[in-house]
Structure formats: C-alpha cells, structure tokens
Design a protein around this motif. Structure first.
Motif, PDB file in Angstrom:
ATOM      1  N   GLU A 109       0.841  -1.191   0.000  1.00  0.00           N
ATOM      2  CA  GLU A 109       0.000   0.000   0.000  1.00  0.00           C
ATOM      3  C   GLU A 109       0.884   1.253   0.000  1.00  0.00           C
ATOM      4  OE1 GLU A 109      -3.491   1.927   2.866  1.00  0.00           O
ATOM      5  OE2 GLU A 109      -2.114   0.405   3.644  1.00  0.00           O
ATOM      6  N   PHE A 110       0.530   2.232  -0.814  1.00  0.00           N
ATOM      7  CA  PHE A 110       1.286   3.487  -0.830  1.00  0.00           C
ATOM      8  C   PHE A 110       0.705   4.444   0.201  1.00  0.00           C
ATOM      9  CE2 PHE A 110       1.635   7.887  -2.608  1.00  0.00           C
ATOM     10  CZ  PHE A 110       2.971   8.058  -2.290  1.00  0.00           C
ATOM     11  N   LEU A 111       1.574   4.938   1.051  1.00  0.00           N
ATOM     12  CA  LEU A 111       1.171   5.888   2.092  1.00  0.00           C
ATOM     13  C   LEU A 111       1.896   7.209   1.867  1.00  0.00           C
ATOM     14  CD1 LEU A 111       1.413   3.539   5.226  1.00  0.00           C
ATOM     15  CD2 LEU A 111      -0.638   4.092   3.890  1.00  0.00           C
ATOM     16  N   PRO A 112       1.202   8.253   1.442  1.00  0.00           N
ATOM     17  CA  PRO A 112       1.856   9.545   1.202  1.00  0.00           C
ATOM     18  C   PRO A 112       2.047  10.337   2.488  1.00  0.00           C
ATOM     19  CG  PRO A 112      -0.458   9.700   0.637  1.00  0.00           C
ATOM     20  CD  PRO A 112      -0.226   8.273   1.074  1.00  0.00           C
ATOM     21  N   TRP A 113       2.718   9.704   3.458  1.00  0.00           N
ATOM     22  CA  TRP A 113       2.934  10.307   4.764  1.00  0.00           C
ATOM     23  C   TRP A 113       4.370  10.786   4.883  1.00  0.00           C
ATOM     24  CZ3 TRP A 113       0.654   6.010   8.498  1.00  0.00           C
ATOM     25  CH2 TRP A 113      -0.660   5.718   8.111  1.00  0.00           C
ATOM     26  N   ASP A 114       4.635  11.550   5.932  1.00  0.00           N
ATOM     27  CA  ASP A 114       6.008  11.986   6.200  1.00  0.00           C
ATOM     28  C   ASP A 114       6.863  10.774   6.562  1.00  0.00           C
ATOM     29  OD1 ASP A 114       5.402  14.646   5.763  1.00  0.00           O
ATOM     30  OD2 ASP A 114       4.975  15.053   7.867  1.00  0.00           O
ATOM     31  N   GLU A 115       8.131  10.798   6.095  1.00  0.00           N
ATOM     32  CA  GLU A 115       9.004   9.647   6.314  1.00  0.00           C
ATOM     33  C   GLU A 115      10.253  10.031   7.105  1.00  0.00           C
ATOM     34  OE1 GLU A 115      11.153   6.002   3.811  1.00  0.00           O
ATOM     35  OE2 GLU A 115       9.632   7.277   2.865  1.00  0.00           O
ATOM     36  N   TYR A 116      10.610   9.168   8.028  1.00  0.00           N
ATOM     37  CA  TYR A 116      11.770   9.366   8.885  1.00  0.00           C
ATOM     38  C   TYR A 116      12.505   8.030   9.010  1.00  0.00           C
ATOM     39  CZ  TYR A 116       8.949  13.411  10.283  1.00  0.00           C
ATOM     40  OH  TYR A 116       8.189  14.549  10.271  1.00  0.00           O
ATOM     41  N   SER A 117      13.721   8.088   9.517  1.00  0.00           N
ATOM     42  CA  SER A 117      14.411   6.856   9.887  1.00  0.00           C
ATOM     43  C   SER A 117      14.932   7.001  11.306  1.00  0.00           C
ATOM     44  CB  SER A 117      15.542   6.522   8.913  1.00  0.00           C
ATOM     45  OG  SER A 117      16.542   7.521   8.913  1.00  0.00           O
ATOM     46  N   ILE A 118      14.909   5.891  12.027  1.00  0.00           N
ATOM     47  CA  ILE A 118      15.357   5.882  13.412  1.00  0.00           C
ATOM     48  C   ILE A 118      16.645   5.081  13.468  1.00  0.00           C
ATOM     49  CG2 ILE A 118      14.836   5.092  15.756  1.00  0.00           C
ATOM     50  CD1 ILE A 118      12.186   6.210  13.206  1.00  0.00           C
ATOM     51  N   GLU A 119      17.676   5.706  14.003  1.00  0.00           N
ATOM     52  CA  GLU A 119      19.020   5.110  14.016  1.00  0.00           C
ATOM     53  C   GLU A 119      19.318   4.574  15.411  1.00  0.00           C
ATOM     54  OE1 GLU A 119      19.494   5.335  10.994  1.00  0.00           O
ATOM     55  OE2 GLU A 119      18.527   7.201  10.434  1.00  0.00           O
ATOM     56  N   THR A 120      19.584   3.277  15.486  1.00  0.00           N
ATOM     57  CA  THR A 120      19.850   2.640  16.779  1.00  0.00           C
ATOM     58  C   THR A 120      21.169   1.889  16.738  1.00  0.00           C
ATOM     59  OG1 THR A 120      18.580   0.676  16.102  1.00  0.00           O
ATOM     60  CG2 THR A 120      17.401   2.386  17.331  1.00  0.00           C
ATOM     61  N   ILE A 121      21.700   1.603  17.923  1.00  0.00           N
ATOM     62  CA  ILE A 121      22.929   0.817  18.032  1.00  0.00           C
ATOM     63  C   ILE A 121      22.886   0.015  19.323  1.00  0.00           C
ATOM     64  CG2 ILE A 121      24.307   2.594  19.204  1.00  0.00           C
ATOM     65  CD1 ILE A 121      26.641   1.663  17.319  1.00  0.00           C
ATOM     66  N   GLN A 122      23.484  -1.188  19.288  1.00  0.00           N
ATOM     67  CA  GLN A 122      23.396  -2.092  20.425  1.00  0.00           C
ATOM     68  C   GLN A 122      24.592  -3.031  20.425  1.00  0.00           C
ATOM     69  OE1 GLN A 122      19.658  -4.111  20.374  1.00  0.00           O
ATOM     70  NE2 GLN A 122      19.889  -5.015  22.402  1.00  0.00           N
ATOM     71  N   GLY A 123      25.193  -3.232  21.585  1.00  0.00           N
ATOM     72  CA  GLY A 123      26.292  -4.169  21.718  1.00  0.00           C
ATOM     73  C   GLY A 123      25.806  -5.546  22.115  1.00  0.00           C
ATOM     74  N   VAL A 124      26.731  -6.477  22.344  1.00  0.00           N
ATOM     75  CA  VAL A 124      26.376  -7.834  22.726  1.00  0.00           C
ATOM     76  C   VAL A 124      25.637  -7.825  24.063  1.00  0.00           C
ATOM     77  CG1 VAL A 124      27.269 -10.129  23.263  1.00  0.00           C
ATOM     78  CG2 VAL A 124      28.367  -8.752  21.493  1.00  0.00           C
ATOM     79  N   ASN A 125      24.414  -8.346  24.056  1.00  0.00           N
ATOM     80  CA  ASN A 125      23.592  -8.409  25.278  1.00  0.00           C
ATOM     81  C   ASN A 125      23.491  -7.057  25.973  1.00  0.00           C
ATOM     82  OD1 ASN A 125      23.264 -11.255  24.998  1.00  0.00           O
ATOM     83  ND2 ASN A 125      25.302 -11.544  25.901  1.00  0.00           N
ATOM     84  N   GLY A 126      23.560  -6.011  25.195  1.00  0.00           N
ATOM     85  CA  GLY A 126      23.561  -4.679  25.787  1.00  0.00           C
ATOM     86  C   GLY A 126      22.287  -3.902  25.521  1.00  0.00           C
ATOM     87  N   LYS A 127      22.242  -2.705  26.051  1.00  0.00           N
ATOM     88  CA  LYS A 127      21.107  -1.820  25.871  1.00  0.00           C
ATOM     89  C   LYS A 127      21.054  -1.327  24.433  1.00  0.00           C
ATOM     90  CE  LYS A 127      19.441   2.739  27.347  1.00  0.00           C
ATOM     91  NZ  LYS A 127      19.694   3.908  28.242  1.00  0.00           N
ATOM     92  N   ARG A 128      19.846  -1.193  23.916  1.00  0.00           N
ATOM     93  CA  ARG A 128      19.675  -0.586  22.594  1.00  0.00           C
ATOM     94  C   ARG A 128      19.566   0.932  22.773  1.00  0.00           C
ATOM     95  NH1 ARG A 128      14.643  -2.599  20.498  1.00  0.00           N
ATOM     96  NH2 ARG A 128      15.803  -4.431  19.790  1.00  0.00           N
ATOM     97  N   TYR A 129      20.485   1.633  22.117  1.00  0.00           N
ATOM     98  CA  TYR A 129      20.473   3.089  22.183  1.00  0.00           C
ATOM     99  C   TYR A 129      19.840   3.670  20.923  1.00  0.00           C
ATOM    100  CZ  TYR A 129      23.823   2.798  26.059  1.00  0.00           C
ATOM    101  OH  TYR A 129      24.435   2.520  27.259  1.00  0.00           O
ATOM    102  N   VAL A 130      18.996   4.654  21.102  1.00  0.00           N
ATOM    103  CA  VAL A 130      18.477   5.426  19.972  1.00  0.00           C
ATOM    104  C   VAL A 130      19.410   6.607  19.767  1.00  0.00           C
ATOM    105  CG1 VAL A 130      16.564   6.764  19.064  1.00  0.00           C
ATOM    106  CG2 VAL A 130      16.099   4.718  20.419  1.00  0.00           C
ATOM    107  N   MET A 131      20.155   6.577  18.665  1.00  0.00           N
ATOM    108  CA  MET A 131      21.087   7.669  18.388  1.00  0.00           C
ATOM    109  C   MET A 131      20.349   8.923  17.954  1.00  0.00           C
ATOM    110  SD  MET A 131      24.221   5.610  16.510  1.00  0.00           S
ATOM    111  CE  MET A 131      23.198   4.729  15.314  1.00  0.00           C
ATOM    112  N   GLY A 132      19.177   8.728  17.354  1.00  0.00           N
ATOM    113  CA  GLY A 132      18.389   9.874  16.933  1.00  0.00           C
ATOM    114  C   GLY A 132      17.484   9.531  15.767  1.00  0.00           C
ATOM    115  N   VAL A 133      16.758  10.537  15.315  1.00  0.00           N
ATOM    116  CA  VAL A 133      15.814  10.402  14.206  1.00  0.00           C
ATOM    117  C   VAL A 133      16.308  11.239  13.033  1.00  0.00           C
ATOM    118  CG1 VAL A 133      13.419  10.767  13.453  1.00  0.00           C
ATOM    119  CG2 VAL A 133      13.902  10.000  15.798  1.00  0.00           C
ATOM    120  N   THR A 134      16.240  10.670  11.845  1.00  0.00           N
ATOM    121  CA  THR A 134      16.669  11.345  10.619  1.00  0.00           C
ATOM    122  C   THR A 134      15.459  11.707   9.787  1.00  0.00           C
ATOM    123  OG1 THR A 134      18.679  10.005  10.591  1.00  0.00           O
ATOM    124  CG2 THR A 134      18.114  11.149   8.563  1.00  0.00           C
ATOM    125  N   LYS A 135      15.450  12.919   9.258  1.00  0.00           N
ATOM    126  CA  LYS A 135      14.384  13.338   8.331  1.00  0.00           C
ATOM    127  C   LYS A 135      14.848  13.099   6.910  1.00  0.00           C
ATOM    128  CE  LYS A 135      10.425  15.309   7.196  1.00  0.00           C
ATOM    129  NZ  LYS A 135      10.305  14.665   5.862  1.00  0.00           N
TER     130      LYS A 135
END
Length: 413
Positions: free
Chosen positions: A198-224
């Motif tokens: 389905e095509f959705l003509p909505w605003d688009e972003y990407s969410i950048e995350t990083i995580q180590g072995v058995n570690g916490k997932r960090y959200v580095m930020g949101v990209t437009k």
C-alpha cells in the motif's frame, strides 16, 4: 596478529572509514570480496590484505576464513555492506564471534519475510502488502490495495526497482521487467515474487539505533528524509538531516523498538524507516546495518561528536557500547542528480572555502547519467553543519547551488 575481517564494504564512506580505523587501532585488516573492482581506491588501499573469493557462498567463506584463522588471530568479522549482513552474521557465529543472529539478519534483509513477521504480533505498524508470483495474481491483489501502490523486489537495496505504480498498465510493465530476475545486483540468488505494498503519502523518517552484545539498545536519533520529486514513480533520496526533533519522535521510536524486537535485531546498528500520520506509524523497512548515504558515517558523528563507526567496531570486537553524545549540533546532506539523460561533461565543486561544509562527487566526467531512478544515480553532494538539523539542511541545499554540472543530452543513458 590480531585481525579484523571485512566481508565486502559499503561504497559511501563507512566502509573505508571502518577499515582505516581498524588499521589505526593496530589490527591487521582483511577485505574479502568477490570483485575488488567495484570499489574505489579509498576502500581497496585501506585494507592491508584483500582476498578475492565468492562472498555469496557461505561454504566458501567458511573455508577461506579457516585459512585465515590458521595464520592470524581473528578478533572480529564485520561488514559495512547492506547486502552482506546475513553472510557476516553466519560466519561470525560459526567462529564464535560477536554478531547478529543469522536468521534475524535474513528475515530483515528479505522484505517479504519482514512483513510476515510483523504481521504476527505487530500488525498495527505493518503496511498492507501482498506477494505476487505472477501478473494475474498481482492484478487481482491490486484491486485490494488500490492504485497507486508500491512495487519492490524482495532483496535489493539503494531504492533499486522500488516503483510507484499508478495503474494496471504500469503494473504489467513492472512485472515484464523484473519478475523473471533470478539474481539481485549483488549476484545473490533471490526468491521469485514481487512485493506489492500500500502506498502511504505520509512523512518519512528513519530511526538510528545501536546495540552491543547483550547490551542496551540506544536510539542515536531520528533522521528526516527528503525525496527527489517522484512524479516518475521512483523513490530516490535527495537529502537527509540529523537529528530531527519533533513531537513524532516518541511514537516513531516506540514503533521501531517493537519492530526490532519482533525481528530479533539485538546487535549492531540498525536503520529503521518509518512513515507517520498523526499517531499512526507504519514500518517501511528495517535495515540491520548503519544508515547509508553518509548518515551514519558522517551526519550522526558530526552532530553528536561520537564516531558511530568506531562504536560498530567495538561491538564486533565484543566490547560493550555506551552511547554518550558530547555535541548537540545538526548535520545534513543534499545530493544533486541529473535533470536529463546523457553524459556528464563537467563537474566543478566550489573553490570558495565554506566552514563546516564538505563537497564531494560520486561520478566523474564521462560518466553516463540519467534522471534518477535509484540512489546510485546521485552525482554530487554537500554536507553542512549548523545549530540544528533543519538549518543544516537549508544550508546544504543552498550550498549545493554552487556545484556546477554540465550534461550532454542523449536519448538513452
């Protein structure tokens, strides 16, 4: 000698940067590739050793790494190449090294499998979709999705063959062009079937995350994300800025964490693309690797003061990852594309120095260029830094007007 193996590389900055960094840390670096000629010198000359082998064959990779292991102390196996995340995950696991689960990597890499998994427990963030093995099924399913719809191949990247389909005639043409492909652009065998969404003509972003072995997932930020005008039906990314700060972030991050959990993406960097309208979020793609187009290698690092590539290396080495930004800036990239098909006859970057701005080109004089159909069609770029991501994007877009391109038109390119 302590060694880091790179299975293929990205071509947009992070690949050469990762190899250089490993060299500086004192590791012996080995690049395994099926075709060294696809890389520029900054990649091939960075690696201290290159092994030419069929990187699409897991058995061959295992045999080659066994040979390396007999001579070197392998500390990490890593890739900065989108299409080789599953292969890297498999080989790293085989040798007991840190890495993403192989099946999780496969499921995220295959766009249809990703949709099926999200349907089980996260259907509210999934886009309506069908897999069509032939044009008759596609025409029938299109009645449910409605036009316009999005057609894409199950295992490709860089927006290749992602097309906005406006009517049945375009759908028939898409199937005529792509439905018989047995191999993707990386020469990997791919499953048959076209994914229709389905095509959705909505605003688009990407969410950048990083995580180590058995570690916490960090959200580095949101990209437009900003796209080239897709009146021709192609989803080409013209620019990005980081970070985006807005009321949408909370919902975008919640949906991203849900998708990553369902897919089992619990190691390394991830680049999750989302669309949002009001309070409704839909997952476009989940990519278990660092964001491309220099988002991860340049924009995030320049805005936060933290080298993301170094964090990825740390994770591959089995070290814990702590995400602690020391800057609060904005960074953006704006890319130039051809306005007609032809041959690039001139490309001139600005001679004037602009503080906190960086110009580059990915194509040279004599290259065939075309009105963009995928991300590989971009010709030149400018990266700019400012106080916020939005102001950095405005600055990058303005500075891009100083790049001079000349194209001799041809009927086809």
């Amino acid at each position: 000698m302590e060694t880091i193996i790179f299975i293929e590389s990205s071509k947009t900055g992070a690949g050469a940067m990762a190899i250089d960094m490993a060299n500086r840390k004192g590791y012996h670096t080995i690049l395994m590739t099926r075709d060294r000629n696809i890389y520029t010198d900054d990649v091939t000359k960075s690696a201290l050793q290159i092994i030419d082998c069929e990187t699409n064959d897991l058995d061959i990779l295992i045999k080659e790494v066994c040979k390396i292991k007999s001579k070197f102390d392998i500390k990490a196996i890593i890739t900065m190449a989108d299409m080789y995340v599953p292969q890297c995950a498999y080989v790293a696991s085989y040798f007991g090294l840190a890495g993403l689960d192989y099946q999780s990597a496969r499921n995220a890499r295959n766009k249809y499998n990703m949709r099926r998994i999200l349907d089980k427990n996260a259907s509210n963030i999934n886009i309506r979709y069908f897999l069509a093995d032939n044009i008759d099924i596609a025409l029938k399913q299109s009645q449910s999705l409605g036009f316009p719809l999005v057609a894409k191949l199950q295992e490709e990247n860089n927006s290749f063959a992602v097309k906005l389909i406006k009517d049945t005639e375009e759908l028939v043409e898409y199937f005529r062009t792509y439905s018989k492909r047995d191999y993707n652009n990386s020469q990997q065998k791919t499953p048959r079937g076209i994914l229709l969404e389905e095509f959705l003509p909505w605003d688009e972003y990407s969410i950048e995350t990083i995580q180590g072995v058995n570690g916490k997932r960090y959200v580095m930020g949101v990209t437009k994300k900003h796209l080239v005008d897709f009146s021709q039906g192609h989803f080409v990314e013209q620019g990005h800025y980081f970070p985006y700060v807005g009321p949408e972030n909370k919902l975008l991050i919640e949906a991203t964490n849900k998708a990553l959990d369902e897919l089992g993406i619990n190691f390394g960097a991830a680049h999750t693309e989302c669309k949002i309208r009001g309070k409704e979020v839909k997952i476009v793609e989940v990519n278990p690797r660092l964001a491309g187009n220099k988002i991860g290698s340049h924009l995030i690092s320049k805005s936060t003061g933290v080298c993301v590539v170094e964090k990825i290396l740390d994770g591959a080495l089995g070290k814990s990852i702590i995400w602690a930004p020391c800057l609060n800036k904005g960074a953006a990239i704006f890319c130039l594309c051809a306005d007609k098909n032809g041959t690039l006859t001139e490309i001139q970057l600005p001679l004037t120095h602009h503080p906190d701005a960086f110009f580059a080109h990915s194509k040279s004089v004599g290259a065939c260029v075309r009105v963009p159909q995928d991300n590989d069609d971009r010709i030149a770029e400018v990266i700019a830094i400012s106080e916020t991501g939005e102001s950095a994007y405005r600055r990058a877009k303005t500075l891009a007007s100083e790049i001079r391109l000349s194209i001799a038109a041809t009927e086809e390119a």
